[in-house]
Enzyme design. Structure first.
Site, PDB file in Angstrom:
ATOM      1  CG  ASP A   1      85.086 -56.816   5.876  1.00 54.58           C
ATOM      2  OD1 ASP A   1      83.872 -56.803   6.159  1.00 54.58           O
ATOM      3  OD2 ASP A   1      85.640 -57.762   5.293  1.00 54.58           O
TER       4      ASP A   1
ATOM      5  CG  ASP B   1      79.492 -56.956   6.367  1.00 56.10           C
ATOM      6  OD1 ASP B   1      79.384 -56.587   5.181  1.00 56.10           O
ATOM      7  OD2 ASP B   1      79.799 -58.109   6.696  1.00 56.10           O
ATOM      8  CD  GLU B   2      82.718 -55.406   1.791  1.00 56.71           C
ATOM      9  OE1 GLU B   2      83.909 -55.110   1.587  1.00 56.71           O
ATOM     10  OE2 GLU B   2      82.170 -56.426   1.323  1.00 56.71           O
TER      11      GLU B   2
END
Length: 354
Positions: free
Chosen positions: A18, A116-117
């Site tokens: 993350d 973003d993860e």
């Protein structure tokens, strides 16, 4: 009574990565004068007439209680000295793809959850490394060395625990949850920290006297199933560290939506429109995070008598903007909404992605 076996697959090595305050971190990286300042990615309410919503923010801004999906107006009231940046989502997407390329150096079993993860299955990986912790450290190092950004990582034998682990030490943290530590770790957590447990579920659990993972262990499987349906089946197992869902490389999201149920029925049009505005803002934040733009907006209304109405509207140009979504939703509501019947639930969904 049916008895469902507890099968715990301990064979996998899963990493959840993350990125730390991703959009804000990119802006600070590209403009060092922002370092140490509360940075908010979202419309400046002083320039937008008080409209807009927070996409994400730096950790300095989070110290003021600011979080994604909060209105920009409230964020400004909490932190007047914050630096508002409208955001460059094309740049964020490009850097997100660079991060993803780093993941694929180690494994092709990558399940992106947003820009973003992602989850990575490194049980068998391209470098033949037996330690998932070592791979996580290498990924963090590569991201920092090449992109000058930080990421937090969680390592465990399933996705549920890896996600919990990545949240335990931020920013730039790395946490391992071993099989023998899973139940003690979960037992110490408040139930709202269980990934996938939403506000409504938390409220019901609290009504049952369940506040922690330890409390959850004391509730029978059939009670959870009777109360929560299929999710109760999963929740019983998650409290015991069991979640056997594999990393899915072909995960395709077809819609993004938010809805809310109201204990006290809404009878006034202005109250319903205000609640719809909040839902539209949350949908817009989620669309941005998942790099989606949609051409169709769906309004869902459930009334006090449990009758449900859904109405959709499509247009030629795809959007991810809260103002555009809210404009369409308000128009639909004014055409078909009947607040005098008492509104129990409102929902806004965007689909038909570009």
């Amino acid at each position: 009574m049916l008895i469902f076996p507890l099968i715990n697959d301990l064979s996998r090595k899963i990493i959840h990565v993350d990125m730390d305050a991703f959009f804000a971190a990119i802006e600070v990286r590209d403009n060092p004068s922002l370092k140490g300042k509360p940075v908010i990615i979202g419309a400046d309410p002083r320039l937008s007439g008080g409209r807009g919503v927070v996409s994400t923010c730096s950790y300095e801004a989070r110290a003021f209680g600011i979080h994604s999906a909060m209105s920009s107006k409230e964020a400004y009231e909490r932190c007047p000295q914050a630096v508002f940046i409208s955001g460059n989502y094309d740049k964020y997407q490009e850097i997100g793809l660079q991060v993803r390329e780093i993941f694929h150096r180690y494994t092709d079993l990558v399940e992106p959850m947003s820009i973003d993860e992602a989850y990575l299955d490194v049980t068998e990986n391209k470098l033949g490394i037996t330690s998932a912790v070592k791979i996580a450290k290498l990924i963090q190092y590569d991201i920092w060395k090449e992109l000058h950004l930080t990421a937090s990582a969680g390592v465990s034998y399933n996705k549920f625990l890896a996600k919990i682990a990545s949240d335990m030490e931020k920013p730039h943290g790395l946490t391992l949850i071993k099989p023998e530590d899973a139940v003690p770790v979960l037992a110490s957590l408040p139930v709202e920290k269980f990934h996938g447990v939403g506000k409504k579920t938390v409220e019901k659990l609290h009504q049952m006297g369940v506040y922690t993972g330890a409390d959850l262990l004391d509730v029978s499987e059939m009670t959870l199933i009777d109360t929560f349906g299929r999710f109760g089946f999963d929740l019983y197992r998650k409290a015991r560290g069991i979640s056997n869902s594999p990393v899915k490389t072909n995960r395709i999201r077809k819609s993004i939506g938010k809805e809310r149920t109201y204990r006290k029925l809404l009878y006034r049009e202005e109250d319903a429109l205000q609640e719809l505005g909040k839902l539209c803002q949350k949908v817009a934040v989620s669309l941005t995070k998942h790099q989606k733009k949609g051409r169709t907006i769906v309004l869902k209304i459930r009334y006090g008598d449990f009758s449900t109405l859904t109405k959709r509207h499509s247009f030629s140009e795809a959007t991810d903007q809260a103002d555009r979504i809210e404009k369409e939703v308000r128009q639909i509501f004014e055409e078909v909404g009947q607040p005098e019947k008492g509104i129990r639930l409102l929902g806004v969904t965007v689909t038909n992605f570009k």
